[in-house]
Design a protein around this motif. Structure first.
Motif, PDB file in Angstrom:
ATOM      1  N   GLN A 163       0.754  -1.254  -0.105  1.00 60.13           N
ATOM      2  CA  GLN A 163      -0.088  -0.082   0.080  1.00 60.13           C
ATOM      3  C   GLN A 163       0.943   1.344   0.066  1.00 60.13           C
ATOM      4  N   THR A 164       1.119   1.840  -1.112  1.00 66.35           N
ATOM      5  CA  THR A 164       1.773   3.327  -1.441  1.00 66.35           C
ATOM      6  C   THR A 164       1.320   4.291  -0.533  1.00 66.35           C
ATOM      7  N   HIS A 165       0.162   4.372  -0.138  1.00 62.89           N
ATOM      8  CA  HIS A 165      -0.438   5.607   0.623  1.00 62.89           C
ATOM      9  C   HIS A 165      -0.399   5.312   1.909  1.00 62.89           C
ATOM     10  N   ALA A 166       0.141   4.283   2.571  1.00 59.72           N
ATOM     11  CA  ALA A 166       0.271   4.113   4.037  1.00 59.72           C
ATOM     12  C   ALA A 166       1.103   4.886   4.744  1.00 59.72           C
ATOM     13  N   GLY A 167       0.777   5.572   6.021  1.00 61.41           N
ATOM     14  CA  GLY A 167       1.717   6.487   6.565  1.00 61.41           C
ATOM     15  C   GLY A 167       2.074   7.696   5.891  1.00 61.41           C
ATOM     16  N   ALA A 168       3.551   7.731   5.951  1.00 53.80           N
ATOM     17  CA  ALA A 168       3.933   8.857   5.245  1.00 53.80           C
ATOM     18  C   ALA A 168       4.156   8.738   3.933  1.00 53.80           C
ATOM     19  N   MET A 219       2.755  -4.950   2.979  1.00 50.64           N
ATOM     20  CA  MET A 219       3.582  -3.867   3.475  1.00 50.64           C
ATOM     21  C   MET A 219       2.428  -2.672   3.427  1.00 50.64           C
ATOM     22  N   GLY A 220       2.317  -2.397   4.640  1.00 47.51           N
ATOM     23  CA  GLY A 220       1.635  -0.811   4.708  1.00 47.51           C
ATOM     24  C   GLY A 220       1.090  -1.192   6.338  1.00 47.51           C
ATOM     25  N   GLY A 221      -0.019  -0.363   6.619  1.00 48.43           N
ATOM     26  CA  GLY A 221      -0.514  -0.077   7.975  1.00 48.43           C
ATOM     27  C   GLY A 221      -1.508  -1.294   8.314  1.00 48.43           C
ATOM     28  N   ASP A 222      -2.076  -0.931   9.322  1.00 41.89           N
ATOM     29  CA  ASP A 222      -3.029  -2.105  10.101  1.00 41.89           C
ATOM     30  C   ASP A 222      -4.276  -2.350   9.252  1.00 41.89           C
ATOM     31  N   ALA A 225      -2.580  -4.792   6.729  1.00 39.67           N
ATOM     32  CA  ALA A 225      -2.370  -6.278   7.012  1.00 39.67           C
ATOM     33  C   ALA A 225      -3.787  -7.082   7.418  1.00 39.67           C
ATOM     34  N   SER A 226      -4.775  -6.479   7.905  1.00 35.12           N
ATOM     35  CA  SER A 226      -6.032  -7.185   8.076  1.00 35.12           C
ATOM     36  C   SER A 226      -6.761  -7.402   6.622  1.00 35.12           C
ATOM     37  N   LYS A 227      -6.688  -6.726   5.734  1.00 38.79           N
ATOM     38  CA  LYS A 227      -7.040  -7.004   4.419  1.00 38.79           C
ATOM     39  C   LYS A 227      -6.396  -8.370   3.727  1.00 38.79           C
ATOM     40  N   VAL A 228      -5.220  -8.271   4.138  1.00 36.22           N
ATOM     41  CA  VAL A 228      -4.298  -9.591   3.470  1.00 36.22           C
ATOM     42  C   VAL A 228      -4.711 -10.682   4.353  1.00 36.22           C
ATOM     43  N   PRO A 256       2.573 -18.785   6.506  1.00 36.37           N
ATOM     44  CA  PRO A 256       2.109 -17.407   7.314  1.00 36.37           C
ATOM     45  C   PRO A 256       2.264 -16.146   6.708  1.00 36.37           C
ATOM     46  N   VAL A 257       1.772 -15.216   7.390  1.00 37.62           N
ATOM     47  CA  VAL A 257       1.645 -13.822   6.822  1.00 37.62           C
ATOM     48  C   VAL A 257       2.747 -12.749   7.267  1.00 37.62           C
ATOM     49  N   GLY A 258       3.463 -12.276   6.595  1.00 35.97           N
ATOM     50  CA  GLY A 258       4.562 -11.324   6.942  1.00 35.97           C
ATOM     51  C   GLY A 258       3.879  -9.668   6.901  1.00 35.97           C
ATOM     52  N   ILE A 259       4.373  -9.050   7.785  1.00 40.18           N
ATOM     53  CA  ILE A 259       3.862  -7.437   7.917  1.00 40.18           C
ATOM     54  C   ILE A 259       5.086  -6.744   8.154  1.00 40.18           C
ATOM     55  N   ILE A 260       5.067  -5.883   7.069  1.00 39.80           N
ATOM     56  CA  ILE A 260       6.196  -4.716   7.017  1.00 39.80           C
ATOM     57  C   ILE A 260       5.535  -3.259   7.217  1.00 39.80           C
ATOM     58  N   PRO A 261       5.744  -2.926   8.621  1.00 39.26           N
ATOM     59  CA  PRO A 261       4.776  -1.713   8.745  1.00 39.26           C
ATOM     60  C   PRO A 261       5.299  -0.755   8.253  1.00 39.26           C
ATOM     61  N   THR A 262       4.628   0.049   7.829  1.00 40.17           N
ATOM     62  CA  THR A 262       4.706   1.481   7.189  1.00 40.17           C
ATOM     63  C   THR A 262       3.567   2.430   7.358  1.00 40.17           C
ATOM     64  N   GLY A 263       2.722   2.105   8.279  1.00 39.95           N
ATOM     65  CA  GLY A 263       1.448   3.102   8.415  1.00 39.95           C
ATOM     66  C   GLY A 263       1.711   3.924   9.626  1.00 39.95           C
TER      67      GLY A 263
END
Length: 695
Positions: A163-168, A219-222, A225-228, A256-263
């Motif tokens: 998600q390119t629009h997550a966070g900053a 890769m994105g915010g919460d 991650a919830s949608k994936v 498994p599901v990997g979450i890369i936080p950028t939100g």
């Protein structure tokens, strides 16, 4: 890295590392000199021990110039690096102009590993072992690659959502500069996809063969991650022909599901990893570390809404709504501004709710105020069942009169007591947590005593109290004190929850002084008075009917009429009768009439008027009037919606607003595996201090 295999409940069964390392027990060790950071070292590769070691050959070098990688140990100048901490290896070459990758002069081989930068933070580390012999470097390369390529739990192919629009909105640059080189070093096959709209992940997972991938990355915010997670779980149920309905037993995904936080908040990633660092998250994915986590299924009208980890109603949903409004203008401080506005005197509103829940088993006393750290005994234990133990048979004959087969948990209906408990009242906040939900505002979590894999949810009910006490409750999230240690806060460990908002009976948005009790009392009074009036009217009608039956037609005639009748033609009764009959026939053929008390004939028939002519066309004045009327209707609808927000609000499901109110929740024990290892027991949480709402 997966050290255990897990059963259906998410509990470990046996170690995998020891079984895997036994396959290399007959391998011979390689010992050769290499140059590391300009200094000479004797490098030993031992596949039997699963270790690569280097010892300095120069007595002048007392300390290595590189950080101590991974779980490596140093003893008497010898550094032992386990091969399980290496996620990639390549031949180092010097390419001339025009040469492609894989060509050029061999200069040695490169090992990609990590080093610890704090209790939970990892940083990638690149170590170059320089040697001009390509044949020698290939021996080391082949040995290391053969050991790590099929290591248990490590992925070979990824399904990557960003998600390119997550966070900053720096996800694209971070992926190209840091993450993509790490994926290439690990020699992974990546199916990359940028999320374009809210339903993109769901549509993509429907048409994706999940057997072609070893891990799904968000890769994105919460919300991303919830949608994936929701897409993977739904695709798994479809693949296994599991009907998704309330009370069903879902199948566990094989990957498994990997979450890369950028939100902005990243409470899912922080709960599993302890911090929101993208590089640490990528290293967990590449090395294959994962932990089972409880997931909550959310239903509305017997239809699955999505799968979630943290759900909030009331203050939490309002704060998210304001944060979305402030995202473009106040991005660095959007969360602080949203919390301040949602907790203001005008916006802090209580909501009337009916909450039904099934309480979980009593938690052990040592687990009441226990934070979920790595190796938590409340979540799962490392005890392995012995094969000699006799398991109790849990299969019993099914009796449809005594049991309910609508879920995986059989409820005995023959007992008088229902498993459901009810809590009704007015609440400022209602929340459900399967995870601690850590964030920058709440370093230890919105529910710091929730566990990742205990099979329960924490139901948090904050009752209607004054604003000063509620702000005290909010400030407790930023320090190490127990935020639930208030008389107006109730925490219940539950398995299932049914939520229903309550709207006052007879409420109208234009009635500013509506009171439900007064309304019901006045309604009963009106019904009572109306009933008495009906009885009186019925009595009078009956009397009138009786009087009409007893009276003769001569009673309607006046005294003059009777005198004229008597003095007139008494002998011509036949003529008068003929006149009466003819008059009656004329009245029946014409319109119906009756004679009132003043002897005036009144027409009581309905006058039907048929409009004849062309169809009516609206004038400009009429069209103007219709426009003003529509505008007034829209204004009234907005006023009604604005007033309804004071009575109910949307749900905050993993930082996504859902415009549904009557929801059913159920927790599923260890249903999904998230890449991470949990929080280290030595973690130090930095206190936020005074939140920006002490005004």
């Amino acid at each position: 890295m997966v050290d255990y295999t897990y059963d259906d409940d998410g509990n470990p069964v046996r170690r995998l590392n020891e079984c895997y390392e036994d396959a290399f027990s007959d391998s011979e060790d390689l010992i050769n000199p290499f140059v590391i950071k300009g200094d000479g070292f004797d490098v030993t590769l031992s596949l039997a021990r699963g270790m690569i070691s280097w010892t300095t050959v120069s007595p002048k070098v007392k300390k290595s110039k590189i950080p101590l990688p991974g779980t490596a140990t140093i003893s008497k100048g010898t550094v032992d690096l386990p091969l399980k901490d290496i996620y990639g290896v390549q031949i180092k070459r010097k390419r001339a102009k025009g040469q492609v990758e894989g060509e050029g002069l061999c200069q040695g081989f490169t090992v990609y590993t990590y080093y610890q930068f704090g209790p939970n933070c990892w940083k990638d580390l690149v170590i170059d072992f320089e040697h001009p012999s390509e044949s020698l470097c290939n021996k080391y390369y082949d040995g290391i690659y053969s050991f790590i390529k099929d290591f248990p739990g490590r992925p070979h192919s990824l399904k990557f959502f960003m998600q390119t629009h997550a966070g900053a909105r720096t996800g694209s640059q971070l992926y190209r500069s840091r993450i993509l080189p790490m994926l290439k070093a690990a020699n992974l096959s990546v199916d990359f996809l940028e999320i374009q709209h809210s339903e993109h992940v769901k549509q993509e997972m429907i048409h994706t063969n999940i057997d072609d991938y070893d891990c799904v990355v968000a890769m994105g915010g919460d919300g991303t991650a919830s949608k994936v997670v929701s897409g993977l779980l739904t695709a798994t149920q479809t693949r296994n022909d599991v009907e998704i309905r309330q009370g069903f037993t879902p199948s566990r995904p094989a990957m498994p599901v990997g979450i890369i936080p950028t939100g902005t908040t990243n409470h899912i990633a922080r709960s599993v990893m302890g911090l929101a660092d993208p590089i640490t998250a990528v290293l967990y994915i590449l090395l294959g570390y994962s932990v089972p986590v409880d997931v909550c299924s959310v239903f509305s009208d017997d239809k699955l809404v999505q799968w979630n980890f943290a759900c909030q109603y009331g203050f939490g949903a309002n704060a998210l709504r304001y944060a979305n409004n402030f995202r473009h203008n106040l991005l660095p401080k959007s969360v602080d501004a949203a919390i301040y506005k949602a907790s203001s005197k005008k916006k802090l509103i209580p909501y009337d709710c009916d909450v039904e829940y099934i309480p979980a088993e009593d938690k052990p006393k040592e687990g009441d105020h226990t934070v979920c750290f790595r190796g938590c005994t409340v979540c799962w234990t490392e005890d392995i069942k012995e094969e000699e133990e006799v398991e109790e048979c849990l299969v019993q004959p099914f009796n449809d009169l005594n049991t309910s087969n609508n879920s995986d948990t059989f409820v005995d209906l023959s007992k008088d007591e229902s498993p459901w408990k009810v809590s009704k009242g007015s609440f400022l906040q209602l929340a459900l947590f399967c995870i601690p939900a850590r964030s920058e505002v709440a370093p230890e979590g919105l529910s710091k005593f929730s566990h990742l894999n205990d099979g329960c949810m924490e139901l948090v009910l904050v009752k209607h109290i004054n604003r000063k006490d509620f702000i005290r409750f909010l400030k407790r999230h930023g320090n190490s004190k127990n935020q639930f240690d208030f008389p107006f806060v109730e925490v219940i460990r539950v398995k299932e929850v049914k939520f229903r908002p309550r709207l006052p009976t007879g409420w109208k948005h234009t009635d500013r002084k509506f009171h439900e009790i007064q309304y019901r009392m006045s309604k009963l009074e009106r019904q009572a008075s109306k009933g008495s009036q009906i009885l009186e009217i019925d009595d009078s009608d009956d009397d009138k009917d009786n009087d009409n039956e007893m009276r003769s037609p001569l009673d309607d005639m006046s005294d003059v009429d009777s005198d004229e009748y008597e003095d007139g033609d008494l002998k011509g009764s036949s003529n008068s009768g003929s006149r009466k009959s003819s008059a009656g026939s004329n009245r029946s053929s014409e319109q119906k009439q009756y004679i009132n008390n003043n002897n005036v004939i009144v027409n009581s028939a309905h006058q039907d008027r048929n409009l004849v002519g062309p169809q009516y066309r609206m004038t400009f004045a009429d069209m103007d009037r219709m426009k003003r009327k529509k505008k007034q209707i829209k204004k009234e609808e907005k006023a009604k919606a604005r007033e309804e927000r004071h009575l109910r609000t949307k749900w905050n499901l993993d930082s996504e607003l859902v415009d549904k109110y009557e929801l059913d929740f159920k927790v599923h024990h260890g249903l999904i595996s998230l890449c991470g290892r949990g929080i280290t027991p030595g973690s130090v949480f930095q206190e936020v201090g005074c939140l920006p709402l002490a005004r």
